[in-house]
Design an enzyme around this catalytic site. Structure first.
Site, PDB file in Angstrom:
ATOM      1  N   GLU A  54       0.811  -1.220   0.000  1.00 45.84           N
ATOM      2  CA  GLU A  54       0.000   0.000   0.000  1.00 45.84           C
ATOM      3  C   GLU A  54       0.846   1.273   0.000  1.00 45.84           C
ATOM      4  O   GLU A  54       0.440   2.295  -0.550  1.00 45.84           O
ATOM      5  CB  GLU A  54      -0.957   0.004   1.194  1.00 45.84           C
ATOM      6  CG  GLU A  54      -2.109  -0.987   1.067  1.00 45.84           C
ATOM      7  CD  GLU A  54      -1.755  -2.388   1.559  1.00 45.84           C
ATOM      8  OE1 GLU A  54      -0.566  -2.655   1.815  1.00 45.84           O
ATOM      9  OE2 GLU A  54      -2.674  -3.224   1.672  1.00 45.84           O
ATOM     10  N   PHE A 116     -11.453  -7.378  13.796  1.00 48.57           N
ATOM     11  CA  PHE A 116     -10.417  -7.868  12.894  1.00 48.57           C
ATOM     12  C   PHE A 116     -10.100  -6.797  11.843  1.00 48.57           C
ATOM     13  O   PHE A 116     -10.999  -6.250  11.227  1.00 48.57           O
ATOM     14  CB  PHE A 116     -10.883  -9.159  12.215  1.00 48.57           C
ATOM     15  CG  PHE A 116      -9.894  -9.674  11.197  1.00 48.57           C
ATOM     16  CD1 PHE A 116      -8.656 -10.150  11.591  1.00 48.57           C
ATOM     17  CD2 PHE A 116     -10.198  -9.662   9.838  1.00 48.57           C
ATOM     18  CE1 PHE A 116      -7.737 -10.609  10.661  1.00 48.57           C
ATOM     19  CE2 PHE A 116      -9.294 -10.124   8.903  1.00 48.57           C
ATOM     20  CZ  PHE A 116      -8.057 -10.602   9.307  1.00 48.57           C
ATOM     21  N   GLN A 117      -8.842  -6.529  11.653  1.00 50.18           N
ATOM     22  CA  GLN A 117      -8.370  -5.513  10.721  1.00 50.18           C
ATOM     23  C   GLN A 117      -8.988  -4.144  10.970  1.00 50.18           C
ATOM     24  O   GLN A 117      -9.281  -3.398  10.042  1.00 50.18           O
ATOM     25  CB  GLN A 117      -8.572  -5.954   9.265  1.00 50.18           C
ATOM     26  CG  GLN A 117      -7.662  -7.118   8.887  1.00 50.18           C
ATOM     27  CD  GLN A 117      -7.535  -7.359   7.390  1.00 50.18           C
ATOM     28  OE1 GLN A 117      -8.447  -7.076   6.629  1.00 50.18           O
ATOM     29  NE2 GLN A 117      -6.391  -7.891   6.969  1.00 50.18           N
ATOM     30  N   LYS A 166     -17.483  -0.216   5.957  1.00 50.98           N
ATOM     31  CA  LYS A 166     -18.036  -1.075   4.914  1.00 50.98           C
ATOM     32  C   LYS A 166     -19.546  -0.896   4.763  1.00 50.98           C
ATOM     33  O   LYS A 166     -20.062  -0.829   3.638  1.00 50.98           O
ATOM     34  CB  LYS A 166     -17.717  -2.532   5.274  1.00 50.98           C
ATOM     35  CG  LYS A 166     -17.936  -3.506   4.155  1.00 50.98           C
ATOM     36  CD  LYS A 166     -17.448  -4.882   4.578  1.00 50.98           C
ATOM     37  CE  LYS A 166     -17.766  -5.909   3.495  1.00 50.98           C
ATOM     38  NZ  LYS A 166     -17.388  -7.259   3.933  1.00 50.98           N
ATOM     39  N   MET A 473      25.323   7.081   2.094  1.00 48.86           N
ATOM     40  CA  MET A 473      25.047   8.391   2.687  1.00 48.86           C
ATOM     41  C   MET A 473      25.208   8.298   4.204  1.00 48.86           C
ATOM     42  O   MET A 473      25.741   9.205   4.850  1.00 48.86           O
ATOM     43  CB  MET A 473      23.640   8.871   2.321  1.00 48.86           C
ATOM     44  CG  MET A 473      23.327  10.291   2.786  1.00 48.86           C
ATOM     45  SD  MET A 473      24.447  11.523   2.087  1.00 48.86           S
ATOM     46  CE  MET A 473      23.332  12.482   1.080  1.00 48.86           C
TER      47      MET A 473
END
Lengths: 560, 173
Positions: A54, A116-117, A166, A473
């Site tokens: 993502e 959940f999630q 949802k 770096m």
């Protein structure tokens, strides 16, 4: 067309808004809570780009937005999908890139139950979004979706996140998409205060050594031509920030190039010697100013920006001017007289000759030299995206940018892993320009799986990967500031990048000696498919010039 | 360091307090007190924020607050004539032999006793910050068991309003 009173679901409302806003591409990654959105997206002709993580969806949307000038759009699911976005959102926020992110959320009746999630993504992203929303009621979605695009693109642009449970996405909605946006707490100032514009014209007239300092705000405002006109009219040198690269052509005699801790020597000296510094859409951040008390010590400072909070934040300003750069410059140009600053320009020429940009002696294949050749071969007309590290600074210093929106990098947050997904977004936005990713082996491995995304999209990206099998770096910092004790910087298990490219179905090329450089670059340019060039360099390379902590911009460490 | 009193009109929406409070903590600004409640327009809340800092910090606080979409208007009312009030509830030890003395103090400060138990009382007082500090100091020798202060709320004196354009439909802002 907007159906004013017809009942449709939340997801369908969103697609209507997308059509109205001209959304062409959504970058995203599906999951349970966001499926209602995907179900409706599939019924439109909007392209979806399935990424591998993502974070890359936001970076790609950011690359797309920076090249196209439009707003990038992302989808992700709840929980880990949403938290994976965080680095991408923070990156876009720091560089003021307009992106609208839609996340799925667990249904409203489960919100707050550690389902959940489930994660509180609006809570998490408050400090890194321009604004965000949790949509509790589907009747609010038409307004919120439209507002999200408006807020992202207007004023100082930035990311906006909309979290949609949802059940809200599936619920029937009667509310129309509002005709007008009414945000009583959000009224960006576009027009500069006329008195301040006149005061700036007066400062310009009185100054002997004025310097224009061009930043990302000039690009966001589309003010490049006006800056050009102003510079030529009053004949003054022009420097840029990292985000401003290309907004003023570096091959123009008035250009002094990028300023800052790794700025061009001439630019850094010009800042120290100027008597009027005009900041245009810049932030004067710590990587630009060096020690703030030694910054532009002889200069009056005029600061033009659309974000009032940037003015006076990091340094004292003699003339604040809030407004859109284009709008302000249009007001200013008729008020300034055509003039010359011959003595000042002569001094700039002296500085340029006295303090050239060099990279000293070194090994066989010098990355600076390779980038200079790439700049010549593409005649500065390619889009360069970068990751973060030494290569980012070499790409900024040695390529030679002549067009706006051709240097795409994580300038503010310094996000390693930005380059490849940003190149994908840039490639999808650009119809006719070649897109190059200049990267290092450290950064590249952060979001390397996006090679598959690039292949799926059929993008003929060119990847120039400088491999020194270390985080050089960081090594450079340890070299100068940590007693040359090199810790946690060595990669001993890097893959064979040429074969890696091949196993994705791309072409892999390798540069091991100086004679390889020109033929390999030219072969990559001719290739009509994704080509990765691994260029082996020494880990002892340094980025010069370098302004050490506590020093002024003119107190640079130069190569031997 | 100086104390400034900001009167801030915000959208009366969930999460606004988090946005404002989070901004103060992440940018390192010091809130001395913060009081919030809805205004005569139910869609708008007013926050009265007392903030500590030098002129540069206060300017940044105002500018950064202004960037929040849900913040409608900010007024620094410190230098204007205004009525500033705080409410305090103090539960203080009050054995019978000292009750008379406590009631005298309550009288002097025009406070009230709002609850009484066998050996303690709850005192309610309103006033500006100095008065509240003074009553607290006066009661301290008796033993303060618990204290709750609301933080300051404030209003401009006279007919002038600060963002009272917010009344009616609110669209005038």
């Amino acid at each position: 067309m907007v159906q004013q009173s017809k009942e449709r679901t939340g997801s369908q409302v969103l697609m209507e808004v997308f059509q109205n806003e001209g959304v062409e591409i959504v970058f995203g990654y599906p999951g349970g809570a966001v499926l209602p959105l995907y179900h409706e997206l599939a019924k439109t002709d909007i392209k979806h780009v399935l990424v591998r993580h993502e974070q890359s969806a936001v970076h790609a949307a950011s690359g797309y937005a920076r090249i196209s000038g439009k707003t990038g759009v992302c989808f992700a699911t709840s929980g880990p999908g949403a938290t994976n976005l965080v680095t991408g959102i923070a990156t876009a926020y720091m560089d003021s890139v307009p992106v609208v992110i839609f996340t799925g959320q667990v249904p409203t009746f489960m919100v707050g139950s550690d389902a959940f999630q489930e994660t509180d993504i609006t809570g998490i992203t408050i400090p890194i979004t321009k604004h965000n929303y949790l949509v509790n009621n589907v009747e609010e979605l038409p307004r919120i979706a439209k507002e999200a695009f408006y807020i992202a693109k207007t004023g100082r642009p930035g990311p906006v996140l909309v979290d949609i449970p949802k059940d809200v996405a599936l619920a029937p909605c009667k509310a129309p998409i509002p005709e007008k946006i009414e945000l009583r707490g959000y009224k960006p100032t576009y027009k500069g205060h006329p008195g301040q514009v006149r005061a700036l014209a007066k400062l310009i007239k009185e100054a002997e050594r004025p310097l224009l300092f061009v930043g990302g705000g000039v690009v966001a405002s589309g003010a490049e031509d006006l800056v050009f006109e102003l510079a030529e009219k009053i004949q003054v040198p022009v420097a840029t920030s990292l985000t401003g690269l290309g907004a003023f052509p570096e091959n123009h005699p008035l250009s002094v190039g990028m300023v800052g801790l790794h700025g061009k020597p001439c630019a850094n000296h010009a800042f120290t010697e100027c008597d009027l510094l005009i900041g245009l859409g810049v932030r004067f951040d710590d990587r630009v100013t060096g020690a703030i008390e030694k910054f532009a010590p002889q200069a009056k400072i005029a600061h033009l920006d659309i974000d009032p909070a940037e003015i006076g934040k990091n340094l004292r300003v003699d003339l604040p001017l809030v407004g859109d750069i284009s709008s302000v410059l249009k007001e200013l140009l008729p008020l300034v007289e055509t003039s010359r600053h011959d003595a000042w320009l002569k001094r700039i020429k002296e500085l340029r000759n006295k303090y050239p940009l060099t990279y000293g002696p070194g090994g066989e294949v010098r990355p600076q030299w390779v980038i200079e050749r790439l700049g010549e071969m593409t005649r500065g007309q390619a889009i360069i995206t970068t990751d973060v590290g030494q290569h980012q600074m070499w790409a900024a210093l040695f390529y030679g940018y002549t067009k706006s929106r051709t240097y795409i990098s994580s300038c503010g947050l310094g996000t390693m892993g930005y380059g490849l997904p940003a190149a994908i977004g840039a490639g999808l936005a650009s119809k006719d320009m070649q897109v190059w990713l200049i990267t290092g082996d450290g950064s590249f491995q952060m979001n390397m799986p996006e090679l598959a995304t690039a292949m799926e999209q059929g993008l003929p990206l060119k990847i120039l990967l400088f491999n020194n099998q270390s985080l050089a770096m960081v090594r450079q910092l340890q070299h100068f500031y940590y007693e040359k004790q090199y810790t946690a910087i060595e990669f001993t298990g890097n893959p064979d990048f040429v074969r890696l490219a091949e196993c994705y179905g791309a072409e892999g090329l390798r540069i091991t000696k100086k004679e390889d450089v020109l033929p390999v670059l030219s072969q990559a340019m001719k290739n009509n498919r994704l080509t990765l060039i691994e260029c082996l360099i020494s880990e002892e390379e340094m980025v010069y010039p370098m302004v050490p902590p506590g020093a002024g911009l003119n107190e640079m460490i130069m190569p031997d | 360091m100086m104390k400034r009193t900001l009167s801030v009109l915000v959208e009366n929406r969930p999460g606004v307090l988090t946005r404002v409070a989070g901004l103060f903590s992440r940018r390192g600004y010091n809130i001395h007190s913060l009081a919030v409640g809805h205004t005569e327009n139910p869609s708008i809340s007013r926050m009265t924020i007392v903030v500590e800092g030098d002129a540069h910090i206060i300017e940044q606080v105002e500018k950064q607050l202004n960037k929040l979409i849900d913040v409608i208007k900010i007024s620094d009312i410190t230098d204007e004539p205004y009525v500033g009030r705080e409410l305090v509830l103090i539960k203080v030890n009050a054995e019978p032999d000292v009750r008379g003395e406590i009631m005298q103090i309550v009288e002097i400060f025009r406070a009230r006793i709002v609850d009484i138990a066998r050996n303690s009382v709850i005192i309610e007082a309103t006033g500006d910050e100095e008065k509240i500090d003074a009553i607290e100091a006066s009661l301290k020798p008796f033993g303060i068991r618990e204290m709750v202060r609301t933080g300051k709320i404030a209003m401009i004196r006279g007919a002038k309003t600060k963002g009272m354009e917010a009344s009616g439909d609110g669209s005038a802002i």
